[in-house]
Design a protein around this motif. Structure first.
Motif, mmCIF file in Angstrom:
data_model
loop_
_atom_site.group_PDB
_atom_site.id
_atom_site.type_symbol
_atom_site.label_atom_id
_atom_site.label_comp_id
_atom_site.label_asym_id
_atom_site.label_seq_id
_atom_site.Cartn_x
_atom_site.Cartn_y
_atom_site.Cartn_z
ATOM 1 N N ASN A 36 0.805 -1.217 0.000
ATOM 2 C CA ASN A 36 0.000 0.000 0.000
ATOM 3 C C ASN A 36 0.843 1.275 0.000
ATOM 4 O O ASN A 36 0.500 2.241 0.640
ATOM 5 C CB ASN A 36 -0.901 -0.007 1.256
ATOM 6 N N TRP A 46 -13.816 7.447 -7.655
ATOM 7 C CA TRP A 46 -14.798 6.788 -6.804
ATOM 8 C C TRP A 46 -16.128 7.508 -6.852
ATOM 9 O O TRP A 46 -16.196 8.738 -6.829
ATOM 10 C CB TRP A 46 -14.301 6.734 -5.351
ATOM 11 N N ASP A 187 -9.136 2.784 0.672
ATOM 12 C CA ASP A 187 -7.730 2.505 0.361
ATOM 13 C C ASP A 187 -7.340 1.078 0.697
ATOM 14 O O ASP A 187 -6.308 0.589 0.244
ATOM 15 C CB ASP A 187 -6.820 3.485 1.105
ATOM 16 N N ASN A 188 -8.171 0.421 1.517
ATOM 17 C CA ASN A 188 -7.917 -0.981 1.844
ATOM 18 C C ASN A 188 -8.782 -1.915 1.023
ATOM 19 O O ASN A 188 -8.889 -3.099 1.336
ATOM 20 C CB ASN A 188 -8.218 -1.230 3.324
ATOM 21 N N GLY A 189 -9.440 -1.364 0.011
ATOM 22 C CA GLY A 189 -10.241 -2.195 -0.873
ATOM 23 C C GLY A 189 -11.650 -2.461 -0.373
ATOM 24 O O GLY A 189 -12.359 -3.298 -0.933
ATOM 25 N N GLU A 190 -12.089 -1.732 0.684
ATOM 26 C CA GLU A 190 -13.452 -1.952 1.197
ATOM 27 C C GLU A 190 -14.382 -0.837 0.746
ATOM 28 O O GLU A 190 -13.956 0.131 0.110
ATOM 29 C CB GLU A 190 -13.422 -1.985 2.726
ATOM 30 N N ASP A 207 -15.897 2.302 -8.896
ATOM 31 C CA ASP A 207 -15.036 3.143 -9.727
ATOM 32 C C ASP A 207 -15.828 3.591 -10.960
ATOM 33 O O ASP A 207 -16.211 2.772 -11.794
ATOM 34 C CB ASP A 207 -13.801 2.331 -10.135
#
Lengths: 242, 399, 125
Positions: A36, A46, A187-190, A207
């Protein structure tokens, strides 16, 4: 190296070694840590699609509660009435001509041309490369001009001392705050907490630039709009059913 | 024409009483600042709907007046009206003092006033607010240089150039101040470019009102002669400026009424049944506009100084009210987020605002700082002409 | 005379600092760990404002969320637990991690008006 730690030495040695170590420090960052560590780019943008026809009032209340819990706002003791922070709120809107009532959640719309970013004197109000609009509270001087400029009443000012902040969401007295689209989760994919709290596709997050994403494909099929579309802000949050 | 400038004595009981009184007000305002900063803004009447309140009303009032107070000097240096030349030094001083007071109030109300350095070093050049910070600081420098040209005999020949620079800078500054509101598309009350020139003309009126009051008070309290030629001229000028402000207000509101999309906010200000409407008609128009003009232009009151003094005070009160309606009223009116729809819950309605004591105290402290600066500096430096009797100020005037 | 005063003060200061220089006297994770997670104490002492300022911009503005130079990381590792109540002491409390040096040199710490002063519930390192 002397063991004396008086202020003059502290400042002198700090300023003397800054330039050299700064260069080395960035090198160290790249080599020691892998996960990361890439800056976000504008390859993604987003966005969120809220379908008010499918979203129930209870679910909206759940979204507000989830945001509170995730980000730690809402338990201020001294602020009264309109002084309390509201990162997301439930609106009940009635069409004057037809009488139809719509419930919808309203939060920062993460505009592409954010008025709040334009007016901030210190660049504290900023837009990240991937479209998320944030307040850099290190730079915020608390002038509240962004709050004047926001067309969606999305921002709140912290009117009192705060304690027991969430570890991932620092917030403090005298600065302005608003919905971060749960950037720490994104940023953590959640997904943002409000989106995760709704178990249907009434709220879709994803996205906007990715042609394969659910949000992109849904936006191509069903009617959607921006709130205050005439301002030409190109918001990241879209609504259908209003 | 040989004008002799002289410092005031500044040793009388009256002088010390003045300083003491203003000092008390300043200490009170500093106490209010500590109270607000320590506890947080929850102790004020401001909230997330009304983010700018009394401190900003006073701060912007003083900043706008500061710009206009330099008018007298500009008329002398830029437009070459000889009668105004002896007044130039005081004009520059009043201008700087009012600006200092206004900025003090603005900065001390920030959520994080300890981060002022950040405001001075991290600039967003797209922000009119950031531009204003540069313009305000530059104004101090330019007027300081301008005053130096006036004081230093060898520099007198540069006064007109410095005066022109100060005049231009002032116009840009006040345009910038008006644009703080004029550039906000989000709110119906603001999204109007006319706010920029309107602020300029407001600055003329408020600045001159302050100047007249300070001039008459300084000459009365130091028992120096102040002739009618000067006073009547300034009084007439004030009347013209007040009329001009009323014109701009009329144009702004009539224009808005014509545009259907802004009918809401116009009905709110002009015809609503709450405090903003009363303040507008009774405060801004009658008290701040029509009565002062009557006091200035009525034939029976020609040359009457108390009447002019009262007119000036009313112009200032009307000015504070006008800014209150612009700043607070403009925020109180809800934004039109869903045209054609009514918001039942969650947002909307006229936002309530009750000015709190700390806010008002801070605002008044700003005025006190401006006045104490003038009171002190006319004692330390020769700002005031020894005499402004008719023979001295305007030898050719017809009585 | 003046020089003697300065000499006396610097000795007094260095003695007291020497006592505080090793803050690994509590029961924080850092005190109990033998691994080396970051640069030496003297580098960190001089450079931590730079490291933190640089990192905060990277995290906030660019989305880089690594452990290195993270303020959250400092707090998680260096907070001491009160044995009796089993609660963490805030790191900016008197005689705790940040204050041991900051009290001595009289430099105020602005971070914790916003940042959490104890490890969060899900904290791990």
């Amino acid at each position: 190296m002397s063991k004396t730690l008086n202020r003059r030495d502290f400042i002198k040695t700090t300023s003397a070694t800054t330039v050299g170590v700064a260069a080395i420090a960035s090198g160290v960052t790249l080599t020691s840590f892998a996960a990361n560590d890439k800056s976000v780019t504008n390859a993604k943008r987003w966005g969120m699609l809220i379908d008010t026809n499918k979203l129930t009032e209870t679910e909206i209340d759940g979204m507000v509660g989830a945001c509170r819990k995730e980000n730690g706002w809402g338990s201020e003791v001294h602020s009264t009435g309109n002084q309390k922070p509201t990162w997301i709120k439930k609106l009940k809107v009635q069409d004057k001509a037809t009488g139809k009532i719509t419930d919808l959640p309203l939060m920062c719309q993460h505009c592409e041309e954010p008025p709040c970013v334009d007016v901030c004197p210190t660049n504290a109000s900023m837009k990240r490369e991937d479209g998320i609009v944030l307040v850099d509270r290190h730079l915020c001087i608390g002038c509240r001009y962004c709050m004047m400029a926001c067309p969606y009443d999305a921002r709140s000012f912290v009117h009192e001392d705060l304690t027991d902040q969430k570890e991932h969401m620092p917030r403090g007295k005298g600065t302005v705050e608003s919905c971060t689209l749960c950037v720490h989760k994104v940023d953590n994919g959640e997904s943002p907490a409000c989106v995760a709290s709704v178990n249907s596709d009434a709220v879709i997050f994803g996205d906007l630039y990715d042609a394969n994403s659910k949000i992109n494909q849904t936006l191509k099929k069903i009617q959607s709009t921006q709130i205050r579309a005439d301002l030409n802000l190109n918001t990241g949050v879209r609504y259908s059913g209003i | 024409m040989n004008i002799r400038y002289e410092q005031t004595q500044g040793r009388s009981l009256g002088f010390y009483a003045l300083i003491a009184g203003l000092g008390v007000l300043i200490l009170a305002s500093l106490g209010a600042v500590y109270y607000m900063e320590h506890h947080g803004h929850y102790v004020t009447g401001m909230n997330n709907r009304i983010v700018w309140g009394m401190p900003h009303v006073f701060a912007l009032f003083l900043i706008v007046a500061a710009s206009g107070a330099l008018n007298v000097a500009s008329i002398a240096s830029v437009f070459n009206k000889k009668m105004y030349k002896p007044l130039s030094r005081l004009s520059g001083l009043v201008s700087l003092a009012l600006l200092a007071g206004g900025l003090m109030v603005l900065v001390l109300d920030l959520g994080r006033p300890d981060r002022l350095i950040v405001a001075m070093t991290e600039y967003n050049f797209k922000s009119i607010f950031a531009w204003n910070i540069i313009l305000y600081n530059g104004f101090f420098v330019i007027v300081a240089v301008y005053l130096w040209m006036m004081f230093e005999r060898r520099m007198n020949k540069f006064t007109s150039k410095a005066g022109l620079a100060a005049f231009s800078w002032r116009l840009i500054l006040t345009t910038g101040t008006g644009s703080i509101f004029g550039f906000l598309v989000a709110r119906q009350a603001y999204d109007a470019v006319i706010m920029a020139p309107m602020f300029i003309i407001m600055s003329f009126a408020f600045g001159l009102a302050f100047f007249i009051l300070i001039l008459m008070a300084s000459y009365k309290w130091t028992e120096r002669p102040l002739g009618d030629a000067v006073v009547n001229r300034l009084g007439n000028l004030l009347g013209v400026f007040v009329a001009a402000v009323m014109y701009f207000v009329a144009v702004k509101h009539l224009g808005n009424l014509y545009l259907a999309e802004n009918a809401g906010v116009e009905n709110f200000i002009l015809f609503g049944d709450h405090i903003y409407t009363n303040l507008f008609w009774y405060g801004q128009i009658i008290l701040g506009g029509l009565i002062p003009m009557a006091l200035i232009y009525h034939p029976a009151l020609k040359g009457n100084r108390p009447a002019l003094g009262l007119a000036s005070v009313l112009v200032l009160i009307g000015g504070v009210i006008q800014l209150y309606i612009i700043i607070v009223g403009g925020q109180a009116y809800p934004m039109e987020m869903f045209p054609g729809k009514e918001i039942l819950e969650g947002y909307g309605g006229i936002a309530a605002y009750t000015p709190s004591l700390p806010e008002i105290t801070l605002g008044i402290g700003g005025i006190a700082v401006a006045l104490i600066a003038v009171a002190f500096l006319v004692k330390f430096l020769p700002f005031l002409p020894e005499s402004l009797a008719d023979e001295v100020a305007d030898p050719h005037h017809k009585s | 005379m003046y020089r003697l005063l300065v000499l006396f003060l610097s000795i007094a200061l260095s003695v007291s600092i020497a006592q505080a220089s090793n803050d690994l006297s509590g029961n924080s994770k850092a005190a109990q760990s033998t691994e080396k997670y970051h640069d030496s104490v003297s580098v960190i002492r001089k450079m931590h404002p730079e490291f933190l300022n640089h990192k905060r911009d990277k995290t906030l503005r660019q989305g880089v969320r690594t452990e290195e130079n993270s303020l959250k990381g400092c707090v998680n590792c260096h907070a001491n637990k009160d044995e009796k109540t089993n609660q963490y002491h805030p790191v900016n409390e008197q005689d705790q991690f940040c204050s041991t040096c900051h009290q001595k040199v009289s430099v105020s710490v602005d971070c914790f008006s916003c940042h959490r002063t104890t490890p969060g519930k899900g904290a791990s390192l």
